[in-house]
Design an enzyme around this catalytic site. Structure first.
Site, PDB file in Angstrom:
ATOM      1  CG  ASP A  10      -1.749   1.208   1.323  1.00 46.85           C
ATOM      2  OD1 ASP A  10      -1.590   2.076   0.768  1.00 46.85           O
ATOM      3  OD2 ASP A  10      -2.344   1.016   2.399  1.00 46.85           O
ATOM      4  CG  ASN A  24      -9.594  13.175 -10.214  1.00 45.29           C
ATOM      5  OD1 ASN A  24      -9.385  14.371  -9.908  1.00 45.29           O
ATOM      6  ND2 ASN A  24     -10.338  12.566  -9.206  1.00 45.29           N
ATOM      7  CB  VAL A  33      -3.308   5.524  -6.234  1.00 46.21           C
ATOM      8  CG1 VAL A  33      -2.236   6.374  -5.450  1.00 46.21           C
ATOM      9  CG2 VAL A  33      -2.835   4.050  -6.358  1.00 46.21           C
ATOM     10  CG  ASP A  34      -6.687  11.267  -6.470  1.00 45.94           C
ATOM     11  OD1 ASP A  34      -6.055  11.564  -5.582  1.00 45.94           O
ATOM     12  OD2 ASP A  34      -7.653  11.585  -7.132  1.00 45.94           O
ATOM     13  CB  THR A 123      -1.678   0.072 -14.628  1.00 43.45           C
ATOM     14  OG1 THR A 123      -1.442   0.156 -13.090  1.00 43.45           O
ATOM     15  CG2 THR A 123      -0.469   0.410 -15.404  1.00 43.45           C
ATOM     16  N   GLY A 124      -4.824   1.349 -13.356  1.00 44.48           N
ATOM     17  CA  GLY A 124      -6.099   0.898 -12.699  1.00 44.48           C
ATOM     18  C   GLY A 124      -7.237   0.996 -13.387  1.00 44.48           C
ATOM     19  CB  ILE A 125      -9.996   3.261 -12.428  1.00 45.46           C
ATOM     20  CG1 ILE A 125     -11.583   3.419 -12.984  1.00 45.46           C
ATOM     21  CG2 ILE A 125      -9.558   4.747 -12.357  1.00 45.46           C
ATOM     22  CD1 ILE A 125     -12.501   3.896 -12.010  1.00 45.46           C
ATOM     23  CE1 TYR A 126      -8.520   8.099 -14.810  1.00 45.35           C
ATOM     24  CE2 TYR A 126      -6.534   8.987 -14.995  1.00 45.35           C
ATOM     25  CZ  TYR A 126      -7.646   9.117 -14.457  1.00 45.35           C
ATOM     26  OH  TYR A 126      -8.230  10.281 -14.148  1.00 45.35           O
TER      27      TYR A 126
END
Length: 169
Positions: A10, A24, A33-34, A123-126
């Site tokens: 983490d 963002n 992460v944000d 590499t996550g939600i994007y």
């Protein structure tokens, strides 16, 4: 040459001079992460981001750019916020992803940071393919002329860790 280390864990628990936030463009928090950085870092980070929005970044932080704030209650001195590109199958946005790493290291150098912890930006939600994101991240960091001594990639799951392990090798 900068030392690259990999950590599975983490990012909000990492002790480093600077933690990089996959932000963002609003800078006002979000998911992944944000959201974790804003939650664990406390209201000081949001307050600093609101001040940035009120001064230089009224329309938000552009993709590929980076800016620093306090780290609030995180075990770091600073948070460097960078906005990764959303992956596209029809448009090559890899230069923007590379810019996130380069610009974050530039800001780290301005701050005098020696250790910087990065997530796997975009590499996550994007939706950026993890292996390609890892390759771009490692190649960009290795090519940067920086005073940062250690770049730590803090990877949330085994898939990301394996992708970065391959890219480093």
């Amino acid at each position: 040459m900068v030392r690259i280390t990999l950590v599975r864990g983490d990012i909000t628990a990492e002790h480093a001079d600077a933690l990089v936030n996959a932000a963002n463009s609003s800078l006002l928090g979000g998911g992944g992460v944000d959201g974790a950085i804003h939650r664990r870092g406390g209201p000081e980070i949001l307050e600093a981001c609101r001040a940035l929005r009120a001064s230089h970044y009224g329309k938000g932080l552009p993709t590929g750019q980076a800016v620093a704030t306090t780290a609030g209650r995180l075990p770091a001195r600073w948070v460097i916020h960078t906005v990764g590109p959303v992956w596209s199958a029809t448009e090559d946005r890899s230069a923007l992803l590379a810019s996130c790493y380069r610009e974050s290291l530039r800001v780290a150098d301005e701050l005098g940071a020696r250790t910087v912890a990065f997530p796997a930006i975009s590499t996550g939600i994007y939706g950026w393919p993890t292996e390609d994101g890892a390759r771009i991240a490692v190649e960009t960091v290795r090519a940067c002329d920086t005073g940062v001594e250690e770049v730590r990639f803090v990877l949330f799951d085994e898939k990301a860790y394996a992708a970065f392990e391959t890219a480093v090798a």
